[in-house]
Design a protein around this motif. Structure first.
Motif, PDB file in Angstrom:
ATOM      1  N   MET A 129      50.622  21.268  23.728  1.00  0.00           N
ATOM      2  CA  MET A 129      49.241  21.297  24.207  1.00  0.00           C
ATOM      3  C   MET A 129      48.298  21.804  23.128  1.00  0.00           C
ATOM      4  O   MET A 129      48.675  22.517  22.234  1.00  0.00           O
ATOM      5  N   ILE A 130      47.031  21.441  23.276  1.00  0.00           N
ATOM      6  CA  ILE A 130      46.034  21.943  22.335  1.00  0.00           C
ATOM      7  C   ILE A 130      45.020  22.802  23.072  1.00  0.00           C
ATOM      8  O   ILE A 130      45.032  24.024  22.997  1.00  0.00           O
ATOM      9  N   HIS A 131      44.156  22.157  23.815  1.00  0.00           N
ATOM     10  CA  HIS A 131      43.045  22.907  24.383  1.00  0.00           C
ATOM     11  C   HIS A 131      43.487  23.792  25.539  1.00  0.00           C
ATOM     12  O   HIS A 131      43.111  24.954  25.635  1.00  0.00           O
ATOM     13  N   GLU A 132      44.320  23.235  26.414  1.00  0.00           N
ATOM     14  CA  GLU A 132      44.698  23.988  27.612  1.00  0.00           C
ATOM     15  C   GLU A 132      45.427  25.263  27.253  1.00  0.00           C
ATOM     16  O   GLU A 132      45.314  26.272  27.937  1.00  0.00           O
ATOM     17  N   VAL A 133      46.160  25.219  26.146  1.00  0.00           N
ATOM     18  CA  VAL A 133      46.945  26.392  25.795  1.00  0.00           C
ATOM     19  C   VAL A 133      46.045  27.467  25.185  1.00  0.00           C
ATOM     20  O   VAL A 133      46.341  28.647  25.235  1.00  0.00           O
ATOM     21  N   MET A 134      44.887  27.032  24.657  1.00  0.00           N
ATOM     22  CA  MET A 134      43.977  28.019  24.073  1.00  0.00           C
ATOM     23  C   MET A 134      43.291  28.866  25.137  1.00  0.00           C
ATOM     24  O   MET A 134      42.849  29.973  24.865  1.00  0.00           O
ATOM     25  N   VAL A 135      43.140  28.289  26.325  1.00  0.00           N
ATOM     26  CA  VAL A 135      42.378  29.008  27.348  1.00  0.00           C
ATOM     27  C   VAL A 135      43.300  29.627  28.391  1.00  0.00           C
ATOM     28  O   VAL A 135      42.876  29.983  29.474  1.00  0.00           O
ATOM     29  N   LEU A 136      44.581  29.760  27.998  1.00  0.00           N
ATOM     30  CA  LEU A 136      45.609  30.228  28.925  1.00  0.00           C
ATOM     31  C   LEU A 136      45.272  31.573  29.550  1.00  0.00           C
ATOM     32  O   LEU A 136      45.528  31.805  30.719  1.00  0.00           O
ATOM     33  N   ASP A 137      44.685  32.486  28.778  1.00  0.00           N
ATOM     34  CA  ASP A 137      44.480  33.834  29.264  1.00  0.00           C
ATOM     35  C   ASP A 137      43.120  34.053  29.908  1.00  0.00           C
ATOM     36  O   ASP A 137      42.828  35.148  30.348  1.00  0.00           O
ATOM     37  N   HIS A 138      42.283  33.024  29.916  1.00  0.00           N
ATOM     38  CA  HIS A 138      40.974  33.192  30.544  1.00  0.00           C
ATOM     39  C   HIS A 138      41.116  33.059  32.055  1.00  0.00           C
ATOM     40  O   HIS A 138      41.945  32.306  32.541  1.00  0.00           O
ATOM     41  N   SER A 139      40.283  33.797  32.784  1.00  0.00           N
ATOM     42  CA  SER A 139      40.390  33.745  34.244  1.00  0.00           C
ATOM     43  C   SER A 139      39.015  33.942  34.864  1.00  0.00           C
ATOM     44  O   SER A 139      38.067  34.324  34.183  1.00  0.00           O
ATOM     45  N   GLY A 140      38.928  33.670  36.135  1.00  0.00           N
ATOM     46  CA  GLY A 140      37.721  33.953  36.901  1.00  0.00           C
ATOM     47  C   GLY A 140      36.496  33.240  36.362  1.00  0.00           C
ATOM     48  O   GLY A 140      36.573  32.092  35.935  1.00  0.00           O
ATOM     49  N   PRO A 141      35.340  33.933  36.385  1.00  0.00           N
ATOM     50  CA  PRO A 141      34.088  33.306  35.942  1.00  0.00           C
ATOM     51  C   PRO A 141      34.173  32.760  34.523  1.00  0.00           C
ATOM     52  O   PRO A 141      33.605  31.711  34.224  1.00  0.00           O
ATOM     53  N   ASP A 142      34.909  33.471  33.645  1.00  0.00           N
ATOM     54  CA  ASP A 142      35.046  32.998  32.275  1.00  0.00           C
ATOM     55  C   ASP A 142      35.699  31.621  32.234  1.00  0.00           C
ATOM     56  O   ASP A 142      35.265  30.721  31.514  1.00  0.00           O
ATOM     57  N   PHE A 143      36.758  31.476  33.034  1.00  0.00           N
ATOM     58  CA  PHE A 143      37.443  30.189  33.051  1.00  0.00           C
ATOM     59  C   PHE A 143      36.553  29.121  33.681  1.00  0.00           C
ATOM     60  O   PHE A 143      36.551  27.963  33.257  1.00  0.00           O
ATOM     61  N   GLY A 144      35.762  29.546  34.678  1.00  0.00           N
ATOM     62  CA  GLY A 144      34.806  28.610  35.273  1.00  0.00           C
ATOM     63  C   GLY A 144      33.825  28.099  34.238  1.00  0.00           C
ATOM     64  O   GLY A 144      33.514  26.906  34.178  1.00  0.00           O
TER      65      GLY A 144
END
Lengths: 302, 660
Positions: free
Chosen positions: A205-220
């Motif tokens: 993976m490229i992009h999805e793995v970069m945002v693995l640790d983001h959650s909540g409003p940040d991930f939104g």
């Protein structure tokens, strides 16, 4: 003022629909019902209301990634015409600013990923910055073709009325440009065959793995930003393919929205009919696209 | 001009008082840095006045030396180059007061301050000299003082070796400059720059010869490809504020010399510019690729200097070429781009070198793989390094974008107007420049991601502490200047326009036109900052007022992650290296492959030496040494053999005199 309002309304309102349409198309191909069209809206809304967990390792850089991921597409959208609705901001040389603006979001997304200290995120960041290196010249070459055809260095004019005559005088070049920009849309928005937005833990993976640790409003914010990025880059392709104008603002808006949805369907078809490329093949395909964009330029220079 | 003499006085006093043997290291630091700071302040005012006035001031004092005179000239071009010199000199001195005082370096700090003051003094002279002999004198002083600064830590073998390489390279380059000045004075009859105007009547082949002498002579100092080999060794070896001064300003004095003396030569044929562009783009690609492979943070930054010098050279070469072919609009844009990028680079590169120095200071190592997690431990330094990283990656809202924007626009302008092969090269350059831009982001996210982010990779990094206010204050001043340049690009253009007046009056007139002004870039930068604030506010609002719960980074179920498992400096660039870089850049690796089910302990090492040095210069000099060693027999070391030499030479001379 109306222009700016319409622009932002289209961008903010319509962009989350695209992932929904892509998902539905893919579900149709797989014989499933699939999530509803408005799934992305629900997701973003729900994430904005959720709590946040962040890693102990991280710093402000980790929080800056989503912020820039949201801001950059909005600002970039202001320089891009949506169909025949002109861009609110346009100046000579704005195409350079446009490209480097996406560089800014990439800088922070990659830094935020490395900020977690996890090797998964590091892997994704390394891939993202490498592939973007190869995609950037393609964008520039495609823009140069349009700049030569329109005789202007601002995106609003390059993707403006001049396209109508350009299709007649330099059709082959423009077809290549459409193909190249479509590949850029796929690679920049992490679509199959370059990246798979649906899985998280594959080592490919490229992009999805970069945002693995983001959650909540940040991930939104990340999801919303990604949808808007797809919308902005997609708008370029749609404008190239449908250069006409009906003269009525509302008809034009409808035509453009229809075009965007069609683009989403096409992306869905591509995703359903192709397999993800092996990681080592991705740079080769990108270099191939680069050469293609360069060839379209040569066609024009001869 | 009087202010400049005041600055000279302060630099001289600082240099003298810093080595007073009867005072301690503290007094040396006080007097040395004080002299540098006061001198730079005075000089800054003087340079600002010179830039604002727009009239050249001259000073002439005859010397008894044949051909030499103490002749100075302060005009737009000089003042433009004095500006970064005094800014970086000033903040460098502030930074140095703390940097040199720490970690047992006090022993040499007195002498160091002497060399530091003399280096700034000699650079000021280089930029203002209006006489060939004075210029060469100042040039040599600059080389020697910077050599002594490079070997400040002369107990380290690598520093001394880097110093020798530097001394050799810079003197080989200076030989070409001597050749230039000798032949130029043969044509003009005097070493005064004012008399060099005659050179404008030279025929093109002769002028081309002189231009090549200039290119090699100044190129070895500027670190243009392939004469850059000393640079990645020497810049890291020096103390960080000196690295900043060398990388940010000293390499630019060579660009100054090139531009100043080029302005005396007759109208350039197009191939001069073409040659500069070719060297520039190759240097930029090579420099940034090598920067991505270094694990020493300062070495990586030094290679990035090679890249930036390449971009500046590309812009200036494009200016020359466009002027030769009559595209004055594109020429003006390219000249503005080159000059603005030069100014910007001196600011953000100094910021980054000082940042690297603070990281070394905190973590005790220059190795990226021994840092990590420093953003938490050194928050102010971390923020400032991110600012520098954004600026050098030419990202809004910082100043780096402004220069590159002009360069891109120049290339686009001629690429879209011309047709056929003439448009081909600018367009290819745009693609390559975009590739370089993408790679800069790799290098910078690597430094930030590996050194600042994540978990500490060594126990020293875990104990790192923030630098004191003088260190971060110096860096903050530079970061603010970088931001100001990004928010007010028109100001940058005006400053560059002053220098352009002297080089190309037509371009300066075009640049003064409002239509060219990069207003929009400033407005967009402000807009961007506003949007970021808004989005940040939204993020804080959604996060709620409570404390955000934190936990460990998700390790996919693995409960004991350690920093040894995270991405290292090498692994981050492994993909770009395998996918994009030419195999001649391949780093040499000591294999750490494991075999079998219960592998024993293995070590893995990775080194990326400079391929030009290893494959071109080292074999060449080794061969030269072998050939020369054949002449060793002449040095027998016996008195009667030497007497025989003297006797035979005398006889030969007598014959020669008899023949006349």
């Amino acid at each position: 003022m109306l222009q700016l309002f319409l622009h932002l309304l289209l961008l903010l309102g319509l962009s989350p629909l695209l992932p929904g349409v892509i998902g539905k198309t893919k579900a149709l191909f797989a014989g499933r019902t699939g999530p509803p069209f408005l799934q992305s809206y629900y997701d973003i809304w729900k994430l904005f209301g959720k709590g946040l967990v962040i890693s102990r390792t991280t710093t402000w850089v980790f929080r800056a990634g989503p912020v820039l991921g949201l801001v950059v597409p909005v600002l970039a959208a202001l320089m891009v015409p949506f169909g025949s609705i002109g861009a609110p901001i346009s100046f000579a040389g704005d195409l350079i600013f446009f490209v480097y603006l996406f560089g800014l979001s990439r800088f922070f997304t990659a830094s935020a990923a490395l900020d977690t200290g996890s090797s998964f995120e590091g892997m994704g960041a390394a891939r993202e910055v490498t592939f973007a290196c190869l995609a950037e010249p393609t964008v520039f070459f495609s823009f140069i073709v349009l700049a030569r055809l329109s005789g202007s260095l601002s995106l609003d004019v390059m993707f403006g009325q001049a396209l109508n005559t350009a299709w007649q005088s330099a059709g082959p070049s423009l077809i290549l440009v459409v193909a190249c920009l479509f590949v850029v849309v796929l690679v920049e928005n992490c679509r199959i065959p370059f990246d798979d937005p649906n899985t998280h833990l594959e080592l490919t993976m490229i992009h999805e793995v970069m945002v693995l640790d983001h959650s909540g409003p940040d991930f939104g914010m990340i999801l919303y930003g990604a949808a808007m990025k797809l919308f902005v880059l997609g708008a370029l392709v749609v404008r190239l393919v449908f250069p006409g104008s009906t003269g009525n603002v509302w008809f034009d808006t409808l035509l453009f929205s229809g075009g965007m949805l069609l683009l989403a369907v096409v992306i869905g078809v591509v995703e359903s009919t192709m397999a993800r490329l092996r990681l080592l093949r991705v740079p080769q395909l990108l270099v191939g696209t680069l050469l293609l964009s360069f060839f379209s330029l040569i066609l024009l220079l001869r | 001009m009087n202010l400049l003499f005041g600055a000279f006085l302060f630099f001289g006093l600082g240099a003298l008082l810093a080595v007073m043997p009867w005072r301690g290291a503290k007094a040396a630091t006080f007097f040395g840095s004080g002299g540098a700071i006061l001198g730079c302040l005075l000089g800054l005012v003087g340079a600002g006045q010179g830039l604002a006035a727009g009239v050249a001031e001259t000073f002439f004092l005859p010397l008894s030396m044949p051909g030499g005179a103490f002749s100075l000239r302060l005009d737009g071009l000089s003042a433009f180059f004095l500006l970064p010199l005094f800014i970086v000199g000033l903040v460098g001195a502030l930074y140095g007061t703390e940097y040199m005082g720490s970690g047992g370096k006090t022993r040499w700090s007195g002498l160091h301050w002497t060399w530091y003051n003399l280096l700034i003094l000699s650079m000021t002279l280089v930029v203002t000299a209006a006489n060939g002999l004075l210029f060469l004198f100042a040039w040599e002083c600059m080389s020697l003082t910077s050599f002594f600064l490079v070997i400040t830590e002369h107990n380290l073998a690598e520093a001394v070796e880097a110093g020798w390489t530097y001394l050799l390279a810079t003197h080989l380059g200076a030989a070409f400059l001597f050749a230039f000045f000798l032949s130029a004075s043969a044509f003009s009859g005097s070493l005064e720059f004012a008399s060099f105007q005659v050179l404008g009547q030279l025929s093109t082949p002769v002028a081309s010869g002189l231009f090549l002498l200039l290119l090699v002579g100044f190129g070895s100092k500027a670190g243009i490809f392939p004469f850059h080999v000393w640079l990645p060794d020497a810049h890291p070896a020096a103390p960080s504020h000196v690295s900043a001064l060398m990388s940010g300003v000293m390499v630019k004095t060579a660009i100054y010399g090139l531009l100043r003396l080029f302005s005396f030569l007759p109208a350039a044929p197009p191939w001069w510019g073409g040659l500069l562009m070719a060297i520039g783009i190759v240097g930029a690609l090579f420099g940034i690729a090598m920067a991505a492979l270094q694990r020493d943070v300062k070495r990586s930054l030094a290679y990035s200097t090679v890249e930036n010098i390449g971009i500046i050279l590309l812009a200036l070469g494009f200016w020359m070429q466009c002027r030769a072919t009559g595209h004055y609009f594109a020429a003006a844009l390219a000249l503005a781009g080159g000059l603005i990028h030069l100014l910007n680079h001196s600011l953000f590169k100094s910021l980054l070198f000082m940042g690297a120095g603070s990281l070394m200071h905190g973590s005790g190592s220059r190795d990226l793989n021994r840092m990590g997690g420093l953003m938490r431990r050194m928050p102010i330094t971390g923020v400032l390094i991110v600012c520098g990283g954004l600026a050098i990656s030419a990202l809004p809202p910082f100043n780096g974008l402004i220069g590159e924007w002009f360069i891109y626009r120049a290339l686009l302008e001629s690429g879209t107007v011309l047709s056929g092969l003439a448009a081909f090269f600018p367009l290819v350059l745009i693609g390559l420049l975009a590739l370089v831009g993408g790679m800069v982001i790799i290098v910078m996210t690597r430094i930030i991601g590996i050194a600042l982010a994540g978990e500490p990779r060594s126990s020293a990094a875990a104990r790192a502490h923030e630098a004191g206010w003088r260190m971060w204050g110096a860096m903050a001043a530079l970061a603010l200047l970088c931001l100001a340049g990004g928010l007010m690009p028109v100001l940058l253009l005006q400053v560059a326009g002053r220098a352009a007046t002297l080089l190309d009056p037509a371009a300066a007139t075009l640049l003064a036109d409002n239509a060219m002004s990069p207003w929009w870039l400033g407005i967009m930068a402000v807009f961007l900052l506003g949007c970021i604030l808004a989005a940040y506010g939204f993020s804080r609002w959604r996060q709620g007022c409570g404390i955000v719960p934190s936990s460990a980074t998700w390790g996919c179920g693995f409960a004991f992650p350690s920093s040894r498992m995270s991405y290292s400096a090498e692994s981050y660039t492994e993909l770009p290296q395998s996918a994009m870089f030419c195999s001649c850049l391949n780093p040499s690796t000591e294999d750490g492959r494991t075999i079998g089910f219960f592998p024993e302990a293995k070590s893995f090492s990775f080194e990326a030496p400079d391929p030009v040095l290893e494959r071109l210069f080292k074999p060449f000099f080794r061969r030269a040494a072998r050939v020369c060693s054949g002449f060793r027999g002449l040095q027998a070391g016996q008195l009667h053999v030497y007497l025989l030499y003297i006797f035979s030479v005398t006889i030969l001379l007598l014959f020669w005199v008899g023949q006349r």
